[in-house]
Scaffold this motif. Sequence first.
Motif, PDB file in Angstrom:
ATOM      1  N   VAL A 226      29.669   6.873  79.381  1.00 52.55           N
ATOM      2  CA  VAL A 226      30.064   6.664  77.835  1.00 52.55           C
ATOM      3  C   VAL A 226      31.435   6.328  77.965  1.00 52.55           C
ATOM      4  O   VAL A 226      32.274   7.147  78.222  1.00 52.55           O
ATOM      5  CB  VAL A 226      29.867   7.278  76.642  1.00 52.55           C
ATOM      6  CG1 VAL A 226      29.829   6.726  75.078  1.00 52.55           C
ATOM      7  CG2 VAL A 226      28.089   7.777  76.828  1.00 52.55           C
ATOM      8  N   TYR A 227      31.741   5.133  77.390  1.00 53.93           N
ATOM      9  CA  TYR A 227      33.099   4.751  77.234  1.00 53.93           C
ATOM     10  C   TYR A 227      33.663   4.828  75.626  1.00 53.93           C
ATOM     11  O   TYR A 227      33.002   4.518  75.007  1.00 53.93           O
ATOM     12  CB  TYR A 227      33.486   3.423  77.943  1.00 53.93           C
ATOM     13  CG  TYR A 227      32.979   3.267  79.386  1.00 53.93           C
ATOM     14  CD1 TYR A 227      31.555   2.728  79.794  1.00 53.93           C
ATOM     15  CD2 TYR A 227      33.746   3.712  80.511  1.00 53.93           C
ATOM     16  CE1 TYR A 227      31.458   2.609  81.150  1.00 53.93           C
ATOM     17  CE2 TYR A 227      33.385   3.695  81.769  1.00 53.93           C
ATOM     18  CZ  TYR A 227      32.179   3.138  81.946  1.00 53.93           C
ATOM     19  OH  TYR A 227      31.675   3.337  83.274  1.00 53.93           O
TER      20      TYR A 227
ATOM     21  N   VAL B 109      27.170   7.110  69.911  1.00 52.88           N
ATOM     22  CA  VAL B 109      26.099   5.925  70.504  1.00 52.88           C
ATOM     23  C   VAL B 109      24.943   6.480  70.700  1.00 52.88           C
ATOM     24  O   VAL B 109      24.696   7.521  71.166  1.00 52.88           O
ATOM     25  CB  VAL B 109      26.647   5.303  71.519  1.00 52.88           C
ATOM     26  CG1 VAL B 109      26.852   6.436  72.814  1.00 52.88           C
ATOM     27  CG2 VAL B 109      25.640   4.313  72.300  1.00 52.88           C
TER      28      VAL B 109
ATOM     29  N   THR C  49      35.984   0.981  70.258  1.00 51.53           N
ATOM     30  CA  THR C  49      34.785   0.489  70.799  1.00 51.53           C
ATOM     31  C   THR C  49      33.821   1.490  71.698  1.00 51.53           C
ATOM     32  O   THR C  49      34.641   1.567  72.734  1.00 51.53           O
ATOM     33  CB  THR C  49      34.601  -0.995  71.325  1.00 51.53           C
ATOM     34  OG1 THR C  49      35.378  -1.873  70.336  1.00 51.53           O
ATOM     35  CG2 THR C  49      33.351  -1.357  71.689  1.00 51.53           C
TER      36      THR C  49
ATOM     37  N   SER D 123      30.751   2.214  74.107  1.00 54.25           N
ATOM     38  CA  SER D 123      29.623   1.681  75.151  1.00 54.25           C
ATOM     39  C   SER D 123      29.245   2.613  75.955  1.00 54.25           C
ATOM     40  O   SER D 123      29.808   3.643  76.071  1.00 54.25           O
ATOM     41  CB  SER D 123      30.370   0.353  75.622  1.00 54.25           C
ATOM     42  OG  SER D 123      31.287   0.660  76.414  1.00 54.25           O
ATOM     43  N   ARG D 124      28.181   2.126  76.593  1.00 55.20           N
ATOM     44  CA  ARG D 124      27.634   3.059  77.767  1.00 55.20           C
ATOM     45  C   ARG D 124      27.039   2.293  78.906  1.00 55.20           C
ATOM     46  O   ARG D 124      26.743   1.037  78.685  1.00 55.20           O
ATOM     47  CB  ARG D 124      26.658   3.796  77.255  1.00 55.20           C
ATOM     48  CG  ARG D 124      25.274   3.084  76.410  1.00 55.20           C
ATOM     49  CD  ARG D 124      24.431   3.763  75.988  1.00 55.20           C
ATOM     50  NE  ARG D 124      23.033   3.186  75.592  1.00 55.20           N
ATOM     51  CZ  ARG D 124      21.952   3.609  75.016  1.00 55.20           C
ATOM     52  NH1 ARG D 124      21.808   4.780  74.801  1.00 55.20           N
ATOM     53  NH2 ARG D 124      21.259   2.821  74.781  1.00 55.20           N
ATOM     54  N   ASP D 125      27.199   3.008  80.011  1.00 54.57           N
ATOM     55  CA  ASP D 125      26.536   2.409  81.251  1.00 54.57           C
ATOM     56  C   ASP D 125      25.519   3.492  81.582  1.00 54.57           C
ATOM     57  O   ASP D 125      25.822   4.516  82.060  1.00 54.57           O
ATOM     58  CB  ASP D 125      27.643   2.325  82.256  1.00 54.57           C
ATOM     59  CG  ASP D 125      26.895   1.728  83.461  1.00 54.57           C
ATOM     60  OD1 ASP D 125      25.905   1.615  83.893  1.00 54.57           O
ATOM     61  OD2 ASP D 125      27.904   0.943  84.247  1.00 54.57           O
TER      62      ASP D 125
ATOM     63  N   THR E 270      25.592   2.183  67.456  1.00 53.02           N
ATOM     64  CA  THR E 270      27.006   2.786  67.387  1.00 53.02           C
ATOM     65  C   THR E 270      27.374   3.184  65.953  1.00 53.02           C
ATOM     66  O   THR E 270      26.940   2.368  64.996  1.00 53.02           O
ATOM     67  CB  THR E 270      28.228   2.132  68.288  1.00 53.02           C
ATOM     68  OG1 THR E 270      28.146   0.760  67.520  1.00 53.02           O
ATOM     69  CG2 THR E 270      27.655   1.802  69.453  1.00 53.02           C
TER      70      THR E 270
ATOM     71  N   GLY F   7      21.214   2.505  71.460  1.00 56.81           N
ATOM     72  CA  GLY F   7      22.837   2.095  71.668  1.00 56.81           C
ATOM     73  C   GLY F   7      23.285   1.636  70.513  1.00 56.81           C
ATOM     74  O   GLY F   7      24.577   1.311  70.616  1.00 56.81           O
TER      75      GLY F   7
END
Length: 124
Positions: free
Chosen positions: A78-79, A50, A68, A70-72, A57, A55
């Motif tokens: 990061v997930y 990412v 998938t 994703s990030r916070d 990907t 963001g």
Amino acid sequence: VQLQASGGGLVQPGGSLRLSCAASAFTMVNYHIGWFRQAPGKEREGISCVKRKDGTTAYASSVKGRFTVSRDLVKNTVYLQMDNLKNEDTAVYYCAAKSLCSGSNNGLNEHAYLGQGTQVTVSS
């Protein structure tokens, strides 16, 4: 640069797991974040990343459509959501700080810093 992957475990084929990569704020601001895995007897494989600014990907063909990323940005985490897991997804999974992030071989497999891994085992 600080990175720590967690969330691995044992899951049946077809199941799901979510991995987390806790990073420092410095890392999140200055690097793209990627996910790698290494199965026994195989080379380490870059599977997703990412981009730090927008963001965007990218995914390896082996996981595209099933995983998938994703990030916070508040939690600096990061997930990697992994769905429809297969036996061949069994590996140690790592997150990494990267200078490149794209769908090309180099864009997925380059890394500047690699964190500690977490074991994912897919088995019935």
